[in-house]
Design an enzyme around this catalytic site. Sequence first.
Site, PDB file in Angstrom:
ATOM      1  N   ASP A   9      -0.993   0.119  -3.911  1.00 53.76           N
ATOM      2  CA  ASP A   9       0.457  -0.063  -3.970  1.00 53.76           C
ATOM      3  C   ASP A   9       0.763  -1.054  -5.077  1.00 53.76           C
ATOM      4  OD1 ASP A   9       3.177  -0.068  -3.341  1.00 53.76           O
ATOM      5  OD2 ASP A   9       2.927  -1.727  -1.946  1.00 53.76           O
ATOM      6  N   LEU A  10       0.831  -0.588  -6.313  1.00 51.28           N
ATOM      7  CA  LEU A  10       1.014  -1.472  -7.450  1.00 51.28           C
ATOM      8  C   LEU A  10       2.470  -1.653  -7.853  1.00 51.28           C
ATOM      9  CD1 LEU A  10      -2.013  -0.253  -9.581  1.00 51.28           C
ATOM     10  CD2 LEU A  10      -1.905  -2.184  -8.021  1.00 51.28           C
ATOM     11  N   ASP A  11       3.366  -0.942  -7.193  1.00 50.98           N
ATOM     12  CA  ASP A  11       4.774  -1.065  -7.587  1.00 50.98           C
ATOM     13  C   ASP A  11       5.667  -1.577  -6.474  1.00 50.98           C
ATOM     14  OD1 ASP A  11       4.797   1.122  -5.930  1.00 50.98           O
ATOM     15  OD2 ASP A  11       5.788   2.454  -7.334  1.00 50.98           O
TER      16      ASP A  11
END
Length: 53
Positions: A9-11
């Site tokens: 979950d990089l955003d």
Amino acid sequence: MECKGFLFDLDGTLVDSLPVVERAWTHWAERHGISPQQVLDFIHGKQAITSLR
């Protein structure tokens, strides 16, 4: 444990990372003698490298 894949979950979609991002930028601003609120108003929606430049 056996896994078929990983989910990153990089955003901030699954986990709200905004509080830690704002805390980090606030500390950075204070260390550099810049108003934290001005920095927070500027950084949103930009990559960190763009904000630093």
